[in-house]
Design an enzyme around this catalytic site. Sequence first.
Site, PDB file in Angstrom:
ATOM      1  N   PRO A  29      32.203 -26.658 -28.719  1.00 57.74           N
ATOM      2  CA  PRO A  29      33.054 -25.615 -29.315  1.00 57.74           C
ATOM      3  C   PRO A  29      33.020 -25.638 -30.843  1.00 57.74           C
ATOM      4  O   PRO A  29      32.824 -26.698 -31.437  1.00 57.74           O
ATOM      5  CB  PRO A  29      34.454 -25.959 -28.809  1.00 57.74           C
ATOM      6  CG  PRO A  29      34.412 -27.400 -28.421  1.00 57.74           C
ATOM      7  CD  PRO A  29      32.995 -27.687 -28.010  1.00 57.74           C
ATOM      8  N   ASP A  30      33.197 -24.472 -31.480  1.00 55.22           N
ATOM      9  CA  ASP A  30      33.297 -24.421 -32.940  1.00 55.22           C
ATOM     10  C   ASP A  30      34.775 -24.523 -33.329  1.00 55.22           C
ATOM     11  O   ASP A  30      35.629 -24.822 -32.490  1.00 55.22           O
ATOM     12  CB  ASP A  30      32.598 -23.176 -33.513  1.00 55.22           C
ATOM     13  CG  ASP A  30      33.223 -21.872 -33.022  1.00 55.22           C
ATOM     14  OD1 ASP A  30      34.283 -21.910 -32.371  1.00 55.22           O
ATOM     15  OD2 ASP A  30      32.643 -20.803 -33.294  1.00 55.22           O
ATOM     16  N   PHE A  31      35.081 -24.283 -34.609  1.00 58.37           N
ATOM     17  CA  PHE A  31      36.472 -24.317 -35.067  1.00 58.37           C
ATOM     18  C   PHE A  31      37.114 -22.934 -34.994  1.00 58.37           C
ATOM     19  O   PHE A  31      38.183 -22.759 -34.451  1.00 58.37           O
ATOM     20  CB  PHE A  31      36.533 -24.776 -36.528  1.00 58.37           C
ATOM     21  CG  PHE A  31      36.551 -26.263 -36.719  1.00 58.37           C
ATOM     22  CD1 PHE A  31      36.622 -27.131 -35.645  1.00 58.37           C
ATOM     23  CD2 PHE A  31      36.516 -26.798 -37.999  1.00 58.37           C
ATOM     24  CE1 PHE A  31      36.649 -28.507 -35.836  1.00 58.37           C
ATOM     25  CE2 PHE A  31      36.546 -28.167 -38.205  1.00 58.37           C
ATOM     26  CZ  PHE A  31      36.612 -29.020 -37.128  1.00 58.37           C
ATOM     27  N   ARG A  32      36.417 -21.929 -35.595  1.00 53.21           N
ATOM     28  CA  ARG A  32      37.065 -20.648 -35.847  1.00 53.21           C
ATOM     29  C   ARG A  32      36.549 -19.506 -34.989  1.00 53.21           C
ATOM     30  O   ARG A  32      36.991 -18.373 -35.154  1.00 53.21           O
ATOM     31  CB  ARG A  32      36.942 -20.286 -37.331  1.00 53.21           C
ATOM     32  CG  ARG A  32      37.658 -21.277 -38.213  1.00 53.21           C
ATOM     33  CD  ARG A  32      37.484 -21.021 -39.690  1.00 53.21           C
ATOM     34  NE  ARG A  32      38.071 -22.115 -40.461  1.00 53.21           N
ATOM     35  CZ  ARG A  32      37.497 -23.304 -40.662  1.00 53.21           C
ATOM     36  NH1 ARG A  32      36.285 -23.548 -40.182  1.00 53.21           N
ATOM     37  NH2 ARG A  32      38.115 -24.244 -41.345  1.00 53.21           N
ATOM     38  N   ASN A  98      27.407 -29.462 -39.672  1.00 51.03           N
ATOM     39  CA  ASN A  98      27.662 -30.019 -38.342  1.00 51.03           C
ATOM     40  C   ASN A  98      27.596 -31.535 -38.359  1.00 51.03           C
ATOM     41  O   ASN A  98      26.910 -32.146 -39.168  1.00 51.03           O
ATOM     42  CB  ASN A  98      26.668 -29.453 -37.321  1.00 51.03           C
ATOM     43  CG  ASN A  98      26.876 -27.966 -37.115  1.00 51.03           C
ATOM     44  OD1 ASN A  98      27.903 -27.435 -37.508  1.00 51.03           O
ATOM     45  ND2 ASN A  98      25.912 -27.318 -36.508  1.00 51.03           N
ATOM     46  N   ASP A 100      27.031 -33.122 -35.355  1.00 46.33           N
ATOM     47  CA  ASP A 100      26.589 -33.404 -33.982  1.00 46.33           C
ATOM     48  C   ASP A 100      25.193 -34.013 -33.893  1.00 46.33           C
ATOM     49  O   ASP A 100      24.705 -34.289 -32.795  1.00 46.33           O
ATOM     50  CB  ASP A 100      26.691 -32.137 -33.120  1.00 46.33           C
ATOM     51  CG  ASP A 100      25.928 -30.951 -33.714  1.00 46.33           C
ATOM     52  OD1 ASP A 100      24.959 -31.165 -34.472  1.00 46.33           O
ATOM     53  OD2 ASP A 100      26.315 -29.800 -33.409  1.00 46.33           O
ATOM     54  N   HIS A 115      28.834 -32.782 -44.365  1.00 44.96           N
ATOM     55  CA  HIS A 115      30.136 -33.264 -43.898  1.00 44.96           C
ATOM     56  C   HIS A 115      30.017 -34.605 -43.170  1.00 44.96           C
ATOM     57  O   HIS A 115      30.874 -34.940 -42.358  1.00 44.96           O
ATOM     58  CB  HIS A 115      30.818 -32.225 -43.000  1.00 44.96           C
ATOM     59  CG  HIS A 115      31.258 -31.002 -43.760  1.00 44.96           C
ATOM     60  ND1 HIS A 115      31.557 -29.797 -43.172  1.00 44.96           N
ATOM     61  CD2 HIS A 115      31.435 -30.795 -45.093  1.00 44.96           C
ATOM     62  CE1 HIS A 115      31.900 -28.913 -44.101  1.00 44.96           C
ATOM     63  NE2 HIS A 115      31.829 -29.487 -45.273  1.00 44.96           N
ATOM     64  N   CYS A 153      39.705 -57.459 -38.593  1.00 47.59           N
ATOM     65  CA  CYS A 153      41.046 -57.299 -39.184  1.00 47.59           C
ATOM     66  C   CYS A 153      41.983 -56.417 -38.363  1.00 47.59           C
ATOM     67  O   CYS A 153      43.164 -56.309 -38.684  1.00 47.59           O
ATOM     68  CB  CYS A 153      40.924 -56.776 -40.609  1.00 47.59           C
ATOM     69  SG  CYS A 153      40.499 -55.041 -40.697  1.00 47.59           S
ATOM     70  N   LEU A 233      22.691 -15.114 -32.747  1.00 49.89           N
ATOM     71  CA  LEU A 233      21.885 -16.308 -33.046  1.00 49.89           C
ATOM     72  C   LEU A 233      20.761 -16.537 -32.040  1.00 49.89           C
ATOM     73  O   LEU A 233      19.694 -17.035 -32.403  1.00 49.89           O
ATOM     74  CB  LEU A 233      22.785 -17.553 -33.072  1.00 49.89           C
ATOM     75  CG  LEU A 233      23.621 -17.740 -34.333  1.00 49.89           C
ATOM     76  CD1 LEU A 233      24.715 -18.782 -34.093  1.00 49.89           C
ATOM     77  CD2 LEU A 233      22.734 -18.161 -35.503  1.00 49.89           C
TER      78      LEU A 233
HETATM   79  P1  CNA Z   1      33.430 -22.357 -37.952  1.00 53.60           P
HETATM   80  O1  CNA Z   1      34.356 -22.108 -39.075  1.00 53.60           O
HETATM   81  O2  CNA Z   1      34.004 -22.746 -36.623  1.00 53.60           O
HETATM   82  O3  CNA Z   1      32.554 -21.043 -37.798  1.00 53.60           O
HETATM   83  C1  CNA Z   1      31.627 -20.901 -36.754  1.00 53.60           C
HETATM   84  C2  CNA Z   1      31.133 -19.465 -36.779  1.00 53.60           C
HETATM   85  O4  CNA Z   1      30.084 -19.359 -35.825  1.00 53.60           O
HETATM   86  C3  CNA Z   1      32.194 -18.440 -36.397  1.00 53.60           C
HETATM   87  O5  CNA Z   1      32.324 -17.480 -37.432  1.00 53.60           O
HETATM   88  C4  CNA Z   1      31.650 -17.800 -35.103  1.00 53.60           C
HETATM   89  O6  CNA Z   1      31.843 -16.399 -35.084  1.00 53.60           O
HETATM   90  C5  CNA Z   1      30.175 -18.123 -35.170  1.00 53.60           C
HETATM   91  N1  CNA Z   1      29.560 -18.289 -33.844  1.00 53.60           N
HETATM   92  C6  CNA Z   1      29.948 -19.141 -32.866  1.00 53.60           C
HETATM   93  N2  CNA Z   1      29.112 -19.054 -31.810  1.00 53.60           N
HETATM   94  C7  CNA Z   1      28.186 -18.110 -32.133  1.00 53.60           C
HETATM   95  C8  CNA Z   1      27.055 -17.561 -31.471  1.00 53.60           C
HETATM   96  N3  CNA Z   1      26.712 -17.988 -30.243  1.00 53.60           N
HETATM   97  N4  CNA Z   1      26.341 -16.612 -32.100  1.00 53.60           N
HETATM   98  C9  CNA Z   1      26.681 -16.174 -33.345  1.00 53.60           C
HETATM   99  N5  CNA Z   1      27.729 -16.672 -34.025  1.00 53.60           N
HETATM  100  C10 CNA Z   1      28.467 -17.625 -33.442  1.00 53.60           C
HETATM  101  O7  CNA Z   1      32.340 -23.459 -38.305  1.00 53.60           O
HETATM  102  P2  CNA Z   1      31.741 -23.855 -39.721  1.00 53.60           P
HETATM  103  O8  CNA Z   1      30.624 -24.783 -39.409  1.00 53.60           O
HETATM  104  O9  CNA Z   1      31.551 -22.702 -40.595  1.00 53.60           O
HETATM  105  O10 CNA Z   1      32.977 -24.680 -40.299  1.00 53.60           O
HETATM  106  C11 CNA Z   1      32.811 -25.804 -40.897  1.00 53.60           C
HETATM  107  C12 CNA Z   1      33.367 -27.011 -40.114  1.00 53.60           C
HETATM  108  C13 CNA Z   1      33.309 -26.954 -38.615  1.00 53.60           C
HETATM  109  C14 CNA Z   1      32.452 -28.133 -40.447  1.00 53.60           C
HETATM  110  O11 CNA Z   1      33.177 -29.081 -41.163  1.00 53.60           O
HETATM  111  C15 CNA Z   1      31.951 -28.738 -39.147  1.00 53.60           C
HETATM  112  O12 CNA Z   1      31.852 -30.126 -39.248  1.00 53.60           O
HETATM  113  C16 CNA Z   1      32.960 -28.361 -38.148  1.00 53.60           C
HETATM  114  N6  CNA Z   1      32.523 -28.411 -36.738  1.00 53.60           N
HETATM  115  C17 CNA Z   1      31.304 -28.887 -36.387  1.00 53.60           C
HETATM  116  C18 CNA Z   1      30.910 -28.904 -35.056  1.00 53.60           C
HETATM  117  C19 CNA Z   1      29.535 -29.445 -34.715  1.00 53.60           C
HETATM  118  O13 CNA Z   1      29.066 -30.360 -35.386  1.00 53.60           O
HETATM  119  N7  CNA Z   1      28.879 -28.887 -33.708  1.00 53.60           N
HETATM  120  C20 CNA Z   1      31.752 -28.399 -34.068  1.00 53.60           C
HETATM  121  C21 CNA Z   1      33.033 -27.917 -34.456  1.00 53.60           C
HETATM  122  C22 CNA Z   1      33.393 -27.930 -35.791  1.00 53.60           C
HETATM  123 ZN    ZN Z   2      38.243 -54.570 -40.668  1.00 48.48          ZN
END
Ligand code: CNA
Ligand code: ZN
Length: 246
Positions: A29-32, A98, A100, A115, A153, A233
Site C-alpha cells: 500500500p502507498d500513503f496517499r 521507497n 522497499d 528516505h 543495552c 503506470l
Molecule cells: P504517496 O504520497 O503515497 O503517493 C503515491 C502516489 O502514487 C499517489 O498520488 C497515487 O495516486 C499514486 N499511485 C498509487 N498507485 C498507482 C498506480 N497503480 N498507478 C498510478 N499511480 C498510482 O507516496 P510518495 O512516495 O509520494 O510519498 C512519500 C513517502 C511514502 C515516502 O517517504 C515513502 O517512504 C513512503 N512509502 C513508501 C512505500 C514503499 O516503499 N513501497 C510504501 C508506502 C509509503
Molecule cells: Zn544498544
Amino acid sequence: MKQLIEALKKSRRTAALTGAGISTLCGIPDFRGPQGLYAQPDAERIFDIDWFDRDPSIYYRGCRELVYGLKDRSPGPVHKALKHLEDIGGLDGIATQNIDMLHQKAGSSTVWEVHGSPLLHHCRNCGRAATFDEVCAMLDGKEAAFVPRCPVCGAAFKPDITFFGEALPEKAFAEAQALAIRAEVMLALGTSLTVFPAAGLPRLTLQGGGKLFIVNAQPTPLDRFAVRRYPDLAEFAEAVLSLRQA
Ligand code: CNA
Ligand code: ZN
C-alpha cells in the site's frame, strides 16, 4: 505515451524519482492513494521519530506487514522497466522515496534511497547495528506490538528509514540532487510529490533546462510544470519495456 517515449529515445541522461505508487502494483500500500496507509488511524505517528522514542510499538505494529513482509515481495513492472531502461542505455540513475528495496531486487545499479531503508537497524541508545534479516528473526512468532531490542543495552532497534523529524541521509540526497540537475529528462513515477525535500528534485531538473514527465494516477502540485502527466503506470512500464536499444 508517444511524447514520453520519443523524449526517452532522445535523452542521453534520464533520471527517475520513484514513490510508493510504483509498488502498489506489487501489493504494497502507498500513503496517499485511495487505499493508502493514511486512511488508517494513527498512520501519521508510525514514521514519526518523537512517537518512536515515546512508544516504538506504534511503528512495529503499524509496519509488521508493510516493512517486515517485504522479504516476500518481488519487483513489479515499473521496477523492471527502469532496469530495462538502464540496460538499453539512457538511464543515469534512480532517486527513490521507497523503503522497499525493490529497485535493487530488480537489478538497477544506481539507486539513491533518499528516505533510507530498513536493510540495517540501529539501537537508539548505543548504536549497535542489526540487519533486516536479524530483525525479522526477532519478530518471528511474536505478537504484533513486540519491539525488537538491543541485546547489549535493551533499547529499541530503529530501522534506517528516515522518519518525519529526522534529516535525510546526506550522501543519498546529494547524489539524488546531482542526478536531477544533470538530467535531460526526469520521470516522476508513482509519487504524490508532496513530501519535501524529495518532492523538490524535479524542480532542479527544470532549473537545469531538462524536461519533466509525471506518471501518477492522482494530480500533483508539479503537473503544471511537466510536459505531461499520464495516469497509468502499468501502461508506462509496458511502453518502456518494448523500447529497443538505440
Ligand atoms: P504517496 O504520497 O503515497 O503517493 C503515491 C502516489 O502514487 C499517489 O498520488 C497515487 O495516486 C499514486 N499511485 C498509487 N498507485 C498507482 C498506480 N497503480 N498507478 C498510478 N499511480 C498510482 O507516496 P510518495 O512516495 O509520494 O510519498 C512519500 C513517502 C511514502 C515516502 O517517504 C515513502 O517512504 C513512503 N512509502 C513508501 C512505500 C514503499 O516503499 N513501497 C510504501 C508506502 C509509503
Ligand atoms: Zn544498544
